[in-house]
Each structure stands twice: as structure tokens, then as C-alpha cells.
Design an enzyme around this catalytic site. Sequence first.
Site, PDB file in Angstrom:
ATOM      1  N   GLU A 115       0.826  -1.207   0.000  1.00  0.00           N
ATOM      2  CA  GLU A 115       0.000   0.000   0.000  1.00  0.00           C
ATOM      3  C   GLU A 115       0.863   1.260   0.000  1.00  0.00           C
ATOM      4  OE1 GLU A 115      -3.826   1.844   2.466  1.00  0.00           O
ATOM      5  OE2 GLU A 115      -2.459   0.455   3.475  1.00  0.00           O
ATOM      6  N   LYS A 129     -10.274   2.512  -2.182  1.00  0.00           N
ATOM      7  CA  LYS A 129     -10.461   1.948  -0.843  1.00  0.00           C
ATOM      8  C   LYS A 129     -11.793   2.389  -0.240  1.00  0.00           C
ATOM      9  CE  LYS A 129      -7.711   1.500   3.436  1.00  0.00           C
ATOM     10  NZ  LYS A 129      -6.397   1.884   4.014  1.00  0.00           N
ATOM     11  N   CYS A 157      -5.895  -2.891   2.459  1.00  0.00           N
ATOM     12  CA  CYS A 157      -5.590  -2.794   3.882  1.00  0.00           C
ATOM     13  C   CYS A 157      -6.815  -2.911   4.784  1.00  0.00           C
ATOM     14  CB  CYS A 157      -4.814  -1.510   4.161  1.00  0.00           C
ATOM     15  SG  CYS A 157      -3.926  -1.540   5.752  1.00  0.00           S
TER      16      CYS A 157
END
Length: 290
Positions: free
Chosen positions: A40, A113, A150
Site C-alpha cells: 500500500e 479503498k 488494507c
Amino acid sequence: MKIGLIQQANAADRSHNIEQLDGKIQQLAAQGADLIVLQELHNGLYFCQTEDVALFDQAETIPGPSTEHFSVLAKKCGVVLVLSLFEKRAPGLYHNTAVVIDKDGSIAGKYRKMHIPDDPAYYEKFYFTPGDLGFQPIDTSIGRLGVLICWDQWYPEAARIMAMRGADILIYPTAIGTESTDNAQEQARQLEAWLTVQRGHAVANGIPVVAVNRVGYEPDPSGLTGGISFWGNSFVCGQQGEWLCRMEDKEAVALVEVDTARSETVRRWWPFMRDRRIDAYDVILKRWGN
């Protein structure tokens, strides 16, 4: 599918970080990788330890400098790349975005995300607008990739929707570690929880999981915390949660062969998709059970 993982400790010099990634990508491609996954926000330090408006200057458009750079490299090496970038969508509008580059250098798709954390040393809500592209796998020349990022790792709903939409594999570029105020026991519990929940996504959905985490210590520029020691432990697990690769807490690359066709066999043995009670799941769309 041969999958390359790059677990890297980053420095403040972004050009140095990218140069290191370039060399590792070429190394893994020469070893036969079909797909290479980067961690990331791989171009620089994990800047979300503080809230600083000047750091928005690190964001870039997509397409933009990074996609152009890595597109040339993907085409040269004949690999699919999963990138993780700080996206500038419009003035004042930014996302944490994964971009998939296909073997011909084209952008196969992107994912913004969806779940954004806000914890000490992880002030991502200050920088990132939650994604609006949904949980949609990205079709590539090597298969359909369910790319998440994540904090998405903790949500079984995200993994399930990707699987229901035909993802061959789940992929998580990641930046997670321990903050200095946590004691050793708590640090160990957090790491094991992180590993366990993602292996659970593989088991529940009958598809492999790839998680690529950054590694190394990065100080808190504000000095309010002791900084983050990213714990590495990047891994690949198979359809039943079995370890195919688990890295340590140091810089490394790995090449892992994954049999995505095995998902059909595993789902016949464990027909979780068949036995889902979709008539009884309406409460999942509510904030809480009542």
C-alpha cells in the site's frame, strides 16, 4: 498463476523507493512471475501518521506519472502489476486507490479503498474520501482480480462480494504494523488476528488470498507517537487457508505458484455458496441488529 510479492521498507526519497521497486519487479518477472503485487502507498513513506495539508501535494492523477512509469515496465516485463497510489481525483478530492496494469501496459481497472480507518497514527479519514467504485473485480489477461486495500481486510462483506462477482483471487496491498505504545502481547494478538481473518476470507469463499504489507520502522514526524513498525508478514494462502507463502519482518521478494482452478474443487467439497441463506440476510444492510 505465478505471483510475485514485494515487501519493502521505504525511505523519504520517493525516487529511491521507485528505483528499488523497478529492480524487484524485473527480478520477479525474469523468474517467471505473471502477477506482481506491491504494498500500500508504495512510492513513499506512510504519511497518514499526521494530519498535514501540505501532504496532499503527494497525490497524483490516474492516469498520471506513476501509472505511466509502471505501465512501461509492465509491458517491458510482460507482467500484470497491482499498484497502490494516492489519487488526486479533483481539487480537494482524494482517494487511496489501487490500479491494475495489464501485461500490455494498459490500465485494466482501479479500486478505491472503501473502508477508511481513523486511529492514532493512521489518520486516513483526513486524506482519503471513501471509494465509490464498489467491490468490483478487475478483469485482466491472467484472470479476474478481487483487489481490496488494507483496512478492507477486516470486512468479510467486501471479500464475499468480490467472490460473488467472480474474483479468482483476493489481493490486499497493505500498510499495517504496531505503534510503540502497544505492549508485546497486544502486538502479537494484532498480528495473529490480521493473519487469521484473511485466511478466513479464503476459506469462506474458496479462493486464494494475497496480502502484501510494508515493513520497517517509520517515525512519526509529529513526535506524538513512537512511530510505526510495519510488521511485514506478507503472505499467500490457498483456498482452504493453507499457507503457500509467509514472509518475515524484513525486506524480501517472493514468487508463489497458485492454482486458481482448484477453487472449483474446493467449492464442491465445501459448498458454502450453495448453502447461503440469502432470504435471511437482510439485517446485514443495517447499522446494527435492531
